[in-house]
Structure formats: structure tokens, C-alpha cells
Design an enzyme around this catalytic site. Sequence first.
Site, PDB file in Angstrom:
ATOM      1  N   HIS A  65       0.834  -1.205   0.000  1.00  0.00           N
ATOM      2  CA  HIS A  65       0.000   0.000   0.000  1.00  0.00           C
ATOM      3  C   HIS A  65       0.866   1.250   0.000  1.00  0.00           C
ATOM      4  O   HIS A  65       1.927   1.305   0.637  1.00  0.00           O
ATOM      5  CB  HIS A  65      -1.001   0.010   1.151  1.00  0.00           C
ATOM      6  N   ASP A 179       6.420   1.042   6.518  1.00  0.00           N
ATOM      7  CA  ASP A 179       5.035   0.583   6.436  1.00  0.00           C
ATOM      8  C   ASP A 179       4.259   1.592   5.606  1.00  0.00           C
ATOM      9  O   ASP A 179       3.823   2.618   6.118  1.00  0.00           O
ATOM     10  CB  ASP A 179       4.469   0.466   7.858  1.00  0.00           C
ATOM     11  N   GLU A 211      -4.864   2.277   2.961  1.00  0.00           N
ATOM     12  CA  GLU A 211      -4.873   1.070   3.787  1.00  0.00           C
ATOM     13  C   GLU A 211      -4.933   1.415   5.263  1.00  0.00           C
ATOM     14  O   GLU A 211      -5.628   0.761   6.041  1.00  0.00           O
ATOM     15  CB  GLU A 211      -3.622   0.226   3.492  1.00  0.00           C
ATOM     16  N   GLU A 212      -4.211   2.453   5.656  1.00  0.00           N
ATOM     17  CA  GLU A 212      -4.073   2.781   7.072  1.00  0.00           C
ATOM     18  C   GLU A 212      -5.355   3.326   7.702  1.00  0.00           C
ATOM     19  O   GLU A 212      -5.442   3.450   8.922  1.00  0.00           O
ATOM     20  CB  GLU A 212      -2.939   3.800   7.265  1.00  0.00           C
ATOM     21  N   ASP A 234       3.255  -6.600   3.081  1.00  0.00           N
ATOM     22  CA  ASP A 234       3.245  -5.522   4.068  1.00  0.00           C
ATOM     23  C   ASP A 234       4.453  -5.698   4.977  1.00  0.00           C
ATOM     24  O   ASP A 234       5.354  -6.485   4.687  1.00  0.00           O
ATOM     25  CB  ASP A 234       1.938  -5.567   4.866  1.00  0.00           C
ATOM     26  N   HIS A 322       4.829   2.616  12.694  1.00  0.00           N
ATOM     27  CA  HIS A 322       3.925   3.691  13.102  1.00  0.00           C
ATOM     28  C   HIS A 322       4.654   4.701  13.989  1.00  0.00           C
ATOM     29  O   HIS A 322       4.167   5.134  15.028  1.00  0.00           O
ATOM     30  CB  HIS A 322       2.667   3.141  13.776  1.00  0.00           C
TER      31      HIS A 322
END
Length: 357
Positions: A65, A179, A211-212, A234, A322
Amino acid sequence: MDRLERLMKELTEAGGISGFEGEVRKKMEAYLSPLSEELLRDRLGSVVGRKTGDPNGPKVLIAGHLDEIGFMVTGITEKGFLRFQMVGSWLPHNVLSHRVRVRSRKGEYLGLIGSKAPHVMPLEERRRLVELKDMFIDVGASSREEVEEMGIRPGDPIIPESPFFTMKNGELWGGKALDNRAGCALAVELLHALQDTDHPNIVFAGATVQEEVGLRGAETLANLVEPDVAIAVDVALAYDTPGHENHPLQADLGKGPVLFLMDHFLIAHQGLRDFLLETAKDLDIPVQFEVMMGGGTDGGRFHLQGIGCPTIGIGCPTRYIHSHNGIMCRKDFEQTVRLLKELVRRLDRRKLEELLA
């Protein structure tokens, strides 16, 4: 810096929070185009390149993504500071005092998520977690009017600022947005690896948007491609840092790709799971495992396409996701590319029917 490091540097340093993926999408298209017969795009911005082996073979979707977590401007104070809301999931611990880029219609501006000095904070306040609603961004302005002159307004995206770096003589990669720019790079490298390889299917490799914030682009892209099989690529959580000693699963940097057995949105398809493990064994590639009930991958939407699409998720173990700075291992990435290539090479119509039996 070799070709693969340059790819990771360019993709990770590009700005593209959920809903604002244009910059990184253009870079992906530039990489995918010479490796593909055709680029396909949905109306939200997801993109894949098509590489046909057997035109009568199954359609195989392999996608990361494009989007990264970030923030959005929600307000401007009288003295020129920005209020903001997170886009994607952040822990407040990871936010204070970091640099960001605020993208307005007039350009990009460096900003700093401000914090109080401990000298003026009573003990109780020092111990209390600062909530995102109490944070602000300093863009160097001294008034609301000055911010407005910069073109900044509510709804503008705020992108983490963190350059790509390497550690341990290039064995480890670091930076923001691993990510999931790592998944984007996996899709690119898979098509690169397939250039001189026969395969019995039609591969669609690329990346989704948003996606997030709920796997949104995965649904629209799957509607476009209508895959027979899907693999979400991912990053996975690494559990090799202090604090994870008692975690029931183990995923270490440098010890191989990670197979998602189950997450909040997807249970790995049994046939595909076994097929991947058998293929990895033949290649002598170690596979680690993940069960992540607090999140998921695009596979959570891919597998719901049409009457059902056999789907698995695979990724590279990554520390500190993250946040402004993650770390992953190049060896894991390269092994994942090898594994994906062999899965594509072995996955023909007959094998698919066998997996579904």
C-alpha cells in the site's frame, strides 16, 4: 548506494499519507511502467502493473500500500500554530518534538511538533501523557494571517519528516514509511525478477491507497483486477526488542519473511498457506509467523472480492512501525522477493484448483 537502496530511499522519503498518495503513486508508476505491459489504476489512486505469462492462467494480485500514517491540519491559532488530527494510528509517545512537512496549495513547509520544557512543568504534568488534542505544530509563523499567506488551511496533509538511512554496513534499512513502502518495493522487485522468467499466470503487482484508514483502496483495486489469488505484501511486527520477551510468537530481523496466520480482518487461506510453506522449504527460506488481532493488511478486503479470493499476507519483520523511524533487514526483503517469484512461477490453473479442493 545500489539500485535497491535507491529504490527504498526514493519510496520512503516520498510524501503520501492516506488520501494524499499522489507523490508516491507517481514514483511507483515510474518504476512499474517499464516492467509492465500495462498500468491499471482505480479511481481512488491504487495502481498495478500487469505482467502476463499465460493469458489463460489465473490472475494473481500482489500488492503493498502506498499510504503512510501522518496528520491533517484541523485549525490555526491566533498566534500561528497549527492544530492537527492523526491520519492512521499513532501513539502520542511517538509524536512530540518530531519534524513534519505541511503541504499546502502554495508549497511545503517544515514544521515541528512543539513541546513544553520540563522546567516549567509540575511533577504531575511531567508524568501525564500528552494527548494529541493538546499538541500543536510550529511552522515558524507568528500569526494566523501569516499561516494563511503560506496557503495552509484545514484539510492539508502533514507528512512525517525523516530521511532514509542504513545501519550495520547496509544490512539494515531505516526511516519513515517502511510501512508500507517496503511492500511497494517488493511489488516492483517482483516484476523486475519476472522479466526473464516464464510463469503460468497473469500477475498484477503494485500498491493500494488508504490502507491505514480502513483498507479502502484494497477493495476498489480488487474490484478492478478481479483476482483469482491475492497476496498482500506488508510489514510485520518484529518482536526482538526489549519488552517482547514473553510474546508467544517470535519474529526477528534477519530471520526470514513473516506469514500472517490471522489478523483482525483475515484468516490465511489454508491451501495458500501450505503452498507458501512448502515453497519456502524448497528454497531453504525460513518463515516466521504472526497473529495480529489489533490490526490487519489489505488481504482483509482482497479475500472478499467476488465469490471469494484465496488470500494470504506476507511481510518483513520491522521494528518501531507507526513512528518516524522504523528498521528492517535487507536480507528479509530479498528472501521475500525470491519467495514471491517462486510462488508466481509455480502457481498455474491446475495448482489453483488443487489449493481450492
